[in-house]
Enzyme design. Structure first.
Site, PDB file in Angstrom:
ATOM      1  N   GLN A 101       0.848  -1.196   0.000  1.00 57.22           N
ATOM      2  CA  GLN A 101       0.000   0.000   0.000  1.00 57.22           C
ATOM      3  C   GLN A 101       0.889   1.253   0.000  1.00 57.22           C
ATOM      4  O   GLN A 101       0.393   2.360  -0.141  1.00 57.22           O
ATOM      5  CB  GLN A 101      -0.898   0.024   1.240  1.00 57.22           C
ATOM      6  CG  GLN A 101      -1.853  -1.160   1.333  1.00 57.22           C
ATOM      7  CD  GLN A 101      -2.569  -1.159   2.670  1.00 57.22           C
ATOM      8  OE1 GLN A 101      -3.662  -0.618   2.823  1.00 57.22           O
ATOM      9  NE2 GLN A 101      -1.946  -1.763   3.670  1.00 57.22           N
ATOM     10  N   HIS A 119      -1.333   1.153  -4.435  1.00 51.98           N
ATOM     11  CA  HIS A 119      -1.794   2.531  -4.260  1.00 51.98           C
ATOM     12  C   HIS A 119      -0.987   3.517  -5.099  1.00 51.98           C
ATOM     13  O   HIS A 119      -1.074   4.722  -4.875  1.00 51.98           O
ATOM     14  CB  HIS A 119      -1.728   2.927  -2.783  1.00 51.98           C
ATOM     15  CG  HIS A 119      -2.881   2.379  -1.996  1.00 51.98           C
ATOM     16  ND1 HIS A 119      -2.946   2.430  -0.629  1.00 51.98           N
ATOM     17  CD2 HIS A 119      -4.017   1.754  -2.395  1.00 51.98           C
ATOM     18  CE1 HIS A 119      -4.068   1.886  -0.216  1.00 51.98           C
ATOM     19  NE2 HIS A 119      -4.735   1.452  -1.264  1.00 51.98           N
ATOM     20  N   ASN A 212       3.392  -6.849  13.197  1.00 51.96           N
ATOM     21  CA  ASN A 212       3.000  -5.446  13.369  1.00 51.96           C
ATOM     22  C   ASN A 212       3.513  -4.945  14.708  1.00 51.96           C
ATOM     23  O   ASN A 212       3.942  -5.729  15.558  1.00 51.96           O
ATOM     24  CB  ASN A 212       1.462  -5.355  13.297  1.00 51.96           C
ATOM     25  CG  ASN A 212       1.000  -4.011  12.763  1.00 51.96           C
ATOM     26  OD1 ASN A 212       1.399  -3.571  11.694  1.00 51.96           O
ATOM     27  ND2 ASN A 212       0.169  -3.338  13.543  1.00 51.96           N
TER      28      ASN A 212
END
Ligand code: NAD
Ligand code: APR
EC number: 2.3.1.286
Length: 245
Positions: A101, A119, A212
């Site tokens: 992204q 993106h 993450n």
């Protein structure tokens, strides 16, 4: 990792978000002091915002593009580990696709080959009329126009804005349907369609893994939490050891 013997874990799809570039010095969007804390999405990341005030939008992306020229901004250990992992997985007869992204070009600079920048890319511009995309490394100004139309048309950042369709969606879906493992790295999982990729992979039987800083609301099969430059190289090393032996 304790995978069942019969699992073929060689078709890997990875999704990355702004978090993987945080330690390279690039702001994320929704963390504290993220980009969306200081800029309104509807003003700088929607087609309506661009139509309303193109100069404001160009300035926003010109500043982010100029940042990429900073010698301090380099691919970090997580970007480099993904490029190395891809090479080793392919050498073992596996398949690899990295869907990002991010628009910061750091995966490209790290050497990742099978890459889908869904993106768009800050270092590309596109014609507002034809959509034709060209490499672009400096500011886009109102004096800049395309070479593909008569009369020449203005250029905009080649970035997918809210409400627009991302690039290469069919390739993304095809890879997700075929994946043995789906690894999500550094994304809050708030923006669709990328936020829906985990569920697509999980429903067709892939192992889903989140790497993450902190857990998101999505129910992954596995999660390893901490800074990407620590967690990503360690996880990928372990993964390859499991594959080889
Ligand atoms: P979305 O509705 O999934 O947005 C999720 C979050 O983005 C929302 O919770 C909100 O925080 C924010 N958001 C979205 N639109 C907003 C708006 N107009 N004003 C304020 N906040 C807003 O995102 P979406 O609109 O469904 O995105 C659809 C398309 O846009 C997708 O194709 C996506 O890939 C693309 N997109 C691109 C970018 C980019 O910067 N390249 C950013 C976001 C979305
Ligand atoms: N290591 C790993 N993860 C990190 C790190 C780090 N050092 N720092 C932050 N993160 C995580 C955060 O916990 C968060 O989950 O990265 C994620 C960043 O989330 P967002 O800022 O929402 O970025 P992203 O998920 O990429 O946004 C998706 O939204 O506005 C659009 O265009 C934008 O493509 C982007 C999309």
């Amino acid at each position: 990792m304790g995978w069942p013997e019969e699992w073929n874990m060689k078709r890997v799809v990875v999704l990355t978000g702004a978090g993987i570039s945080a330690e390279s010095g690039i702001q994320t969007f929704r963390d504290q002091n993220g980009l969306w804390a200081s800029h309104a999405i509807e003003d700088v990341a929607t087609p309506e915002g661009f139509a309303r005030n193109p100069a404001l939008v160009q300035a926003f992306y010109n500043a982010r593009r100029a940042q990429l020229q900073d010698p301090e901004i380099q691919p970090n250990a997580a970007h480099l580990a993904l490029a190395e992992f891809e090479a080793q997985l392919l050498a073992l007869g596996g398949d690899f696709l990295l869907i990002t992204q991010n628009v910061d070009n750091l995966h490209q600079r790290a050497g990742t080959q099978n890459l889908l920048p869904m993106h768009g890319e800050l270092q590309r511009a596109k014609c507002v009329h034809s959509g034709q995309s060209i490499p672009w490394f400096t500011d886009i100004t109102e004096q800049d126009s395309c070479l593909c139309c008569q009369p020449p048309q203005p250029l905009r950042p080649d970035i997918v804005w809210f409400g627009e369709m991302p690039y290469a969606m069919q390739e993304c879906y095809d890879a997700l349907m075929d994946a043995d493992v789906f690894i999500s790295i550094g994304t809050s999982g708030q923006v669709y369609p990328a936020a829906g990729f985990m569920q697509i992979a999980q429903e067709q039987g892939a192992l889903t893994v989140e790497l993450n800083l902190e857990a998101t609301s999505h129910q992954f099969d596995q999660g390893v939490y901490g800074p990407a430059t620590d967690v990503v190289p360690a996880y990928l090393d372990e993964f390859l050891k499991e594959l080889k032996y």
